[in-house]
Design an enzyme around this catalytic site. Structure first.
Site, mmCIF file in Angstrom:
data_model
loop_
_atom_site.group_PDB
_atom_site.id
_atom_site.type_symbol
_atom_site.label_atom_id
_atom_site.label_comp_id
_atom_site.label_asym_id
_atom_site.label_seq_id
_atom_site.Cartn_x
_atom_site.Cartn_y
_atom_site.Cartn_z
ATOM 1 N N VAL A 40 0.839 -1.202 0.000
ATOM 2 C CA VAL A 40 0.000 0.000 0.000
ATOM 3 C C VAL A 40 0.877 1.255 0.000
ATOM 4 C CG1 VAL A 40 -1.635 1.343 1.383
ATOM 5 C CG2 VAL A 40 -2.018 -1.074 1.009
ATOM 6 N N GLY A 41 1.808 1.337 0.961
ATOM 7 C CA GLY A 41 2.644 2.536 1.097
ATOM 8 C C GLY A 41 3.406 2.868 -0.186
ATOM 9 N N ARG B 85 13.994 -4.050 2.504
ATOM 10 C CA ARG B 85 12.921 -3.586 1.629
ATOM 11 C C ARG B 85 13.242 -2.191 1.078
ATOM 12 N NH1 ARG B 85 6.550 -4.783 2.912
ATOM 13 N NH2 ARG B 85 6.348 -6.035 1.033
ATOM 14 N N THR C 108 -5.666 -0.832 7.295
ATOM 15 C CA THR C 108 -7.022 -1.260 7.642
ATOM 16 C C THR C 108 -7.049 -1.611 9.121
ATOM 17 O OG1 THR C 108 -7.256 -2.173 5.451
ATOM 18 C CG2 THR C 108 -8.845 -2.930 7.107
ATOM 19 N N GLU D 53 -7.553 2.476 2.419
ATOM 20 C CA GLU D 53 -7.181 2.269 1.020
ATOM 21 C C GLU D 53 -7.996 1.121 0.425
ATOM 22 O OE1 GLU D 53 -5.263 4.108 -1.045
ATOM 23 O OE2 GLU D 53 -6.281 2.692 -2.342
ATOM 24 N N ALA E 90 -15.508 -7.389 3.534
ATOM 25 C CA ALA E 90 -16.377 -8.514 3.908
ATOM 26 C C ALA E 90 -17.374 -8.805 2.777
ATOM 27 C CB ALA E 90 -17.112 -8.185 5.206
ATOM 28 N N CYS F 212 -5.538 -9.607 3.099
ATOM 29 C CA CYS F 212 -6.575 -8.806 3.754
ATOM 30 C C CYS F 212 -7.901 -9.484 4.056
ATOM 31 C CB CYS F 212 -6.812 -7.542 2.940
ATOM 32 S SG CYS F 212 -5.301 -6.558 2.890
ATOM 33 N N PHE F 213 -8.480 -10.187 3.082
ATOM 34 C CA PHE F 213 -9.839 -10.700 3.303
ATOM 35 C C PHE F 213 -9.934 -11.555 4.562
ATOM 36 C CE2 PHE F 213 -11.389 -10.419 -1.393
ATOM 37 C CZ PHE F 213 -11.543 -9.063 -1.229
ATOM 38 N N PHE G 282 -1.217 -15.164 -4.996
ATOM 39 C CA PHE G 282 -2.624 -15.336 -4.615
ATOM 40 C C PHE G 282 -3.589 -14.897 -5.704
ATOM 41 C CE2 PHE G 282 -4.670 -11.264 -3.465
ATOM 42 C CZ PHE G 282 -3.594 -10.391 -3.451
#
Ligand code: NAD
Ligand code: UGA
Length: 465
Positions: free
Chosen positions: A14-15, A40, A133, A169, A229, A280-281, A342
Site C-alpha cells: 500500500v505505502g 525492503r 485497515t 485504502e 467482507a 486482507c480478506f 494469490f
C-alpha cells in the site's frame, strides 16, 4: 496549512504504490517513504527497476520518474517524521497469533510502534493519517498515544499538536496503479475540518471532488472492513455454486454471467476459484467476527465465519478431488504447479491458496514442480517452510521455465490465473507429460477443448470433468 512534506510509514504493497501516485500528481510535495525493514528500502532504491520489492503493472515506470526527484525511500524515520506536515501510517496489521483474540483480532503492535515514533519525533502541527485497515476505533488509540506525549512535554519544549484522520485504502493488488489513479471513491473520516481539507486538496489534484466522501472516524474505519467482507462474501457465494455446477452439469461461467447481468448484483467478483487469498480478506473478516462476538452479536459472527469456512472448504475439496481422481494416491507422482501468487499480476503470496494446496499435496506424497512468472524461489521456500535443504529437494523444485515444468509430470494443477497460462500448446505439452495425464484447473482459465483434444483428462472448477 500548506502541505509541503509527506512521510509514509510502511513501504509495502500500500505505502509504496500510494506514495508513488501522490508523488506523480504532486510534484511540489516532497514524499519520504520510511520502513524499519532496511532490505525492503534498499530494494526500493535498486537501480534496476525490475528488482523493486513489489511487482505491480505500471509501478516501476512511475518510481523511475519520481524517485530521486520528490519520492525518496529511507530508513531514517527520525528525520523524515520530524520534517513532515502529514504522515500516513501504512504498516501491516496482521491477525494476532497469541493472547486475547488470537486468530481473529488484529495485532496493533506495528500501528502502536509507528504512533510512538511519531509522538517522539514530530515537530509543530502534524496531520496523522490511518491508511492501514484497522478495527473500529483504532484512531482513538493512535490519538491517545499522540496526546499522551503532548501532555508529557514541559513548557520549555516546542509544543506539538496532532490531527488524526482515517483514510482507508481500497486498491487491489495487481491493479493498484489503476485503482489509485481512478478510484471509485476516496473515504476520509475525521473531526478536524482543516486537516480533512488538507487531504482533500491532495486527492483533488487528480480525482474529482464528487468521489471524495467524508465521515466521522468510526464510520470510515468500519466501511473499509465491511467493503472487504462484502467482496469476500461474493467469492464464497460463487464458490459454493461452483460445486453445485460440478455436481449438476450447469456451467459456472454461464451462471455467473446470467446472475451478474442483473445490475443490482453486478458482474464483478463472481469468478469461482481456489478461494480468496491475499493479506486482507481473511484477516479483515476474522476481525469482523471478533468484533461481532465482542459486542455479543453471536449470530452476526457466525454468519461471517461461514464466509471464511467456505473458503477453506473450497481448497480442501480440491486436494481431495485431485487425490481421488489420480487413482486414490499421488504418492511418488509428479505434479506441475502453475502459479503460486494469490492472484495474477502480483508477486504477493500472502495467504495464497497455493500454499495450503501445495503443502497438502506434498503431505500426500507428491513431488511438485512449481512455476510462477513473478514469485521468486526464496519466497516459495519460505511459504512452504521446508528449511532443511535435503528434505526440500526431495519434495519440490522451482521451475524457471513454463515448458520445463510439464516434463515428466503426471498432472498439472493451475492455481493462479496468469495470462500466459491461457495460451499453452497442449499438443506439444501432452508429449512431455507421463500418461495417463490430468489437468486440474482451479481458475477455469485453460481451454478445455484444446486440452481434451491432446488426449489429456481435464477437471475445471465449476465444470467438473
Ligand atoms: P506490507 O506488509 O506489504 O507493508 C507494511 C510495511 O510496514 C512493511 O514493510 C513493514 O516492515 C513496515 N512496518 C511495520 N512496522 C513498522 C514501523 N513501526 N515503522 C516502520 N515501518 C514499519 O503491508 P500492506 O499490504 O502494504 O498493508 C498495509 C495495510 O494496508 C494493512 O493494514 C492492510 O490491511 C491495508 N491494505 C492492504 C491492501 C493490499 O492490497 N495489500 C489494500 C488495502 C489496504
Ligand atoms: C482486496 C480488495 O479487492 C481491495 O478492494 C482491498 O483494498 C484489499 O483487498 C485490501 O484491503 O487489502 P486484494 O486482496 O489485493 O484486494 O485482491 P482481490 O482482487 O480482491 O483478490 C482477492 C482474492 O480473491 C484473490 O485470491 C482472487 O483470486 C480472489 N478472487 C477475486 C476470486 O476468487 N474471484 C473473483 O471474482 C475475484
Amino acid at each position: 496549512m500548506n502541505i509541503k512534506n509527506i512521510c509514509c510509514i510502511g513501504a509495502g504493497y500500500v505505502g509504496g504504490p500510494t506514495m508513488a501516485i501522490i508523488a506523480k500528481y504532486c510534484p511540489d510535495i516532497q514524499i519520504n517513504v520510511v520502513d524499519i525493514n532496511s532490505e525492503r528500502i534498499s530494494q526500493w532504491n535498486e537501480k534496476n527497476l525490475t528488482d523493486l520489492p513489489i511487482y505491480e503493472p505500471g509501478l516501476k515506470e512511475i518510481v523511475g520518474k519520481c524517485r530521486g526527484v520528490n519520492l525518496n525511500f529511507s530508513t531514517n524515520m527520525k528525520k523524515h517524521i520530524a520534517e513532515a506536515d502529514m504522515i500516513f501510517i501504512s504498516v501491516n496489521t496482521p491477525t494476532k497469533i497469541k493472547g486475547i483474540g488470537s486468530g481473529q483480532a488484529v495485532d496493533l503492535k506495528y500501528v502502536e510502534s509507528s504512533s510512538r515514533e511519531i509522538a517522539k519525533y514530530a515537530k509543530g502541527h502534524t496531520v496523522v493519517i490511518e491508511k492501514s485497515t484497522l478495527p473500529v476505533k483504532t484512531a482513538q488509540t493512535i490519538k491517545a498515544i499522540l496526546d499522551a506525549t503532548v501532555k508529557d512535554k514541559n513548557d520549555f519544549e516546542e509544543k506539538k499538536t496532532f490531527s488524526v484522520l482515517s483514510n482507508p485504502e481500497f486498491l487491489a493488488e495487481g491493479t493498484a496503479i489503476n485503482d489509485l489513479e481512478n478510484p471509485d471513491r476516496i473515504l476520509i473520516g475525521g473531526e478536524d475540518k482543516e486537516a480533512i481539507n488538507n487531504l482533500v486538496t491532495i486527492y483533488s489534484r487528480w480525482i474529482e471532488k464528487v468521489k471524495v466522501l467524508t465521515t466521522d472516524l468510526w464510520s470510515s474505519e468500519l466501511s473499509k472492513l465491511i467493503s472487504n467482507a462484502f467482496l469476500a462474501q461474493r467469492i464464497s457465494s460463487i464458490n459454493t455454486i461452483s460445486a453445485l455446477c460440478e455436481a449438476t452439469g450447469a456451467k459456472i461461467k454461464d451462471v455467473s454471467l446470467a446472475v451478474g447481468m442483473d445490475r443490482r448484483i453486478g458482474k464483478y467478483f463472481l469468478n469461482s476459484g481456489p478461494g480468496f487469498g491475499g493479506s486482507c480478506f481473511k484477516k479483515d473478516i476474522s476481525n469482523l467476527v471478533y468484533i461481532s462476538n465482542h459486542y455479543g452479536l453471536y449470530e452476526v459472527a457466525e454468519y461471517w465465519q461461514k464466509v471464511l469456512d467456505i473458503n477453506s472448504w473450497q481448497q480442501s475439496r480440491f486436494v481431495e478431488l485431485i487425490v481421488k481422481t489420480m487413482f486414490g494416491t499421488i504418492s511418488s507422482k509428479t505434479i506441475a504447479i502453475l502459479g503460486f501468487s494469490f492472484k495474477a499480476n502480483t508477486n504477493d503470496t500472502r495467504e495464497s491458496p497455493a500454499i495450503y494446496i501445495c503443502k497438502k499435496l506434498i503431505e500426500e506424497g507428491a513431488f511438485l514442480k512449481i512455476y510462477d512468472p513473478k514469485v521468486k524461489y526464496s519466497q516459495i521456500k519460505k511459504d512452504l517452510s521446508f528449511n532443511d535443504q535435503k528434505v526440500e529437494e526431495e519434495k519440490w523444485i522451482y521451475s524457471n521455465s513454463i515448458n520445463e515444468t510439464f516434463n515428466n509430470a503426471d498432472a498439472a494443477v493451475f492455481l493462479t490465473e496468469w495470462e500466459e497460462f491461457e495460451f499453452l500448446n497442449w499438443q506439444d505439452l501432452s508429449t512431455k507429460m507421463r500418461k495417463p495425464t490430468w489437468v486440474f484447473d482451479t481458475r477455469s482459465i485453460v481451454n478445455m477443448e484444446e486440452v481434451k483434444k491432446s488426449g489429456i483428462k481435464i477437471w475445471q472448477v465449476g465444470y467438473g470433468n
